[in-house]
Design an enzyme around this catalytic site. Sequence first.
Site, PDB file in Angstrom:
ATOM      1  N   TYR A   1       8.678 -11.541  -1.481  1.00 46.51           N
ATOM      2  CA  TYR A   1       8.822 -12.954  -1.109  1.00 46.51           C
ATOM      3  C   TYR A   1       9.341 -13.786  -2.283  1.00 46.51           C
ATOM      4  CZ  TYR A   1       5.912 -11.136   2.626  1.00 46.51           C
ATOM      5  OH  TYR A   1       5.441 -10.366   3.656  1.00 46.51           O
TER       6      TYR A   1
ATOM      7  N   CYS B   1       1.854  -4.839  16.165  1.00 47.25           N
ATOM      8  CA  CYS B   1       0.743  -5.787  15.960  1.00 47.25           C
ATOM      9  C   CYS B   1       1.113  -7.248  16.191  1.00 47.25           C
ATOM     10  CB  CYS B   1       0.087  -5.588  14.598  1.00 47.25           C
ATOM     11  SG  CYS B   1       1.173  -5.856  13.196  1.00 47.25           S
TER      12      CYS B   1
ATOM     13  N   SER C   1       2.212 -10.063   0.785  1.00 49.77           N
ATOM     14  CA  SER C   1       1.906 -11.492   0.893  1.00 49.77           C
ATOM     15  C   SER C   1       0.767 -11.931  -0.018  1.00 49.77           C
ATOM     16  CB  SER C   1       1.566 -11.820   2.356  1.00 49.77           C
ATOM     17  OG  SER C   1       0.466 -11.036   2.800  1.00 49.77           O
TER      18      SER C   1
ATOM     19  N   ARG D   1      -8.148  -2.127  10.325  1.00 46.21           N
ATOM     20  CA  ARG D   1      -7.045  -1.176  10.481  1.00 46.21           C
ATOM     21  C   ARG D   1      -7.323   0.146   9.768  1.00 46.21           C
ATOM     22  NH1 ARG D   1      -3.680  -4.730  12.959  1.00 46.21           N
ATOM     23  NH2 ARG D   1      -2.531  -6.353  11.848  1.00 46.21           N
TER      24      ARG D   1
ATOM     25  N   LYS E   1       0.833   3.378   3.359  1.00 46.20           N
ATOM     26  CA  LYS E   1       0.438   1.979   3.553  1.00 46.20           C
ATOM     27  C   LYS E   1      -1.078   1.929   3.596  1.00 46.20           C
ATOM     28  CE  LYS E   1       0.823  -1.825   6.829  1.00 46.20           C
ATOM     29  NZ  LYS E   1       1.553  -2.316   8.007  1.00 46.20           N
TER      30      LYS E   1
ATOM     31  N   LYS F   1       2.868   0.733  -0.226  1.00 44.45           N
ATOM     32  CA  LYS F   1       2.492  -0.651   0.058  1.00 44.45           C
ATOM     33  C   LYS F   1       0.991  -0.809   0.001  1.00 44.45           C
ATOM     34  CE  LYS F   1       2.444  -3.914   3.821  1.00 44.45           C
ATOM     35  NZ  LYS F   1       2.639  -4.105   5.217  1.00 44.45           N
TER      36      LYS F   1
HETATM   37  C1  PBG Z   1       2.786  -4.855  10.319  1.00 42.61           C
HETATM   38  C2  PBG Z   1       2.915  -5.249   8.895  1.00 42.61           C
HETATM   39  C3  PBG Z   1       1.964  -5.870   8.039  1.00 42.61           C
HETATM   40  C4  PBG Z   1       2.639  -6.130   6.833  1.00 42.61           C
HETATM   41  C5  PBG Z   1       3.939  -5.657   6.981  1.00 42.61           C
HETATM   42  N1  PBG Z   1       4.082  -5.101   8.263  1.00 42.61           N
HETATM   43  C6  PBG Z   1       0.588  -6.299   8.278  1.00 42.61           C
HETATM   44  C7  PBG Z   1      -0.529  -5.340   8.459  1.00 42.61           C
HETATM   45  O1  PBG Z   1      -0.355  -4.125   8.417  1.00 42.61           O
HETATM   46  O2  PBG Z   1      -1.625  -5.832   8.698  1.00 42.61           O
HETATM   47  C8  PBG Z   1       2.056  -6.818   5.625  1.00 42.61           C
HETATM   48  C9  PBG Z   1       3.039  -7.451   4.713  1.00 42.61           C
HETATM   49  C10 PBG Z   1       2.476  -8.399   3.729  1.00 42.61           C
HETATM   50  O3  PBG Z   1       1.244  -8.579   3.585  1.00 42.61           O
HETATM   51  O4  PBG Z   1       3.287  -9.030   3.056  1.00 42.61           O
HETATM   52  N2  PBG Z   1       1.972  -3.770  10.564  1.00 42.61           N
END
Ligand code: PBG
Length: 314
Positions: A305, A114, A266, A209, A187, A240
């Site tokens: 983080y 991505c 994040s 997604r 995830k 996650k």
């Molecule tokens: C890539 C990825 C993402 C995150 C980690 N690897 C973004 C997503 O799936 O949109 C998110 C990590 C975070 O929000 O700290 N696919």
Amino acid sequence: MRRLRKKKLRQILKEVRLSKDNLIVPIFVDENLKEPYEIPSMPSYFRYPIDGVVDEVERCMEIGLKAFILFGLPSYKDEKGSSAYDRDGVIQKALRAVSKEFDDAILITDVCLCEYTSHGHCGVVEGMEILNDPTLELIAETALSHAEAGADIVAPSGMMDGMVKAIREKLDGNGFQDIPIMSYSAKYASSFYSPFREAADSGFAFGDRKSYQMDIHNSDEAMREIELDIMEGADIVMVKPALAYLDIIRRAKDTFNIPLAAYNVSGEYAMVKSAEKLGWLDGKAIAYEILTAIKRAGADLIITYHAKEIADLI
Ligand code: PBG
């Protein structure tokens, strides 16, 4: 119950304890930068140019943090995410630079398309669809290029079916039998990722997604995802996000006998930092409490983080 809560006794009775050994520090590497850039929605968190990553790893190692997960911002993007598996891509260069300086740093790479595709999706796009099988070869090639450049662990995060198997076969076929896979197994299609998309410049051009990441309403399905990844050869599995998914972490821990990671994402970080900025809560104490809860729920490893700011508390 209060007999054992005397100040002197509390320390020896803690049931779980955070350790720096279990924390993984995310690092954003931006090939287009000359100076570190503070990410607006993630106060005190930066993107680094390639040489800046070496310095950041050094600062972390000095305070006892030794595991890192690298995310790349490439100099070019296209439909097929070619810069993800470019042997001279941003992550490949960063891996070579860091591993040259630090033998003992543990370098994990996020394996996804991505950040490298022009449309921002985690796979090959046809019309409005994200194709599964044509994506697998590209993900496997990306993982191989990371292993060649010095990655210690590869971590596929794209939620394509069969991604672990495709990577395992590719690594094994090219002499990298000893590189473990940490799979982002469960995830979720979460709203907690929006600051990351700004951080990694990985927002998508259309849709969402939800056709590949998991529905937030489901828990049984997370167990199926993890089970499949283990069968395909995952060495470490992941849940996650973390904070709103402590039930999933606990269930995974109780169900499977395999190292379990959780990603304190994040949006979880941004919530704490924004409230801290307003003076509404003690950010460091909250971060410590959240990470302890993730550990207590059953996570062996935590990507966070907050690692640097709480390192002196643990
Ligand atoms: C890539 C990825 C993402 C995150 C980690 N690897 C973004 C997503 O799936 O949109 C998110 C990590 C975070 O929000 O700290 N696919």
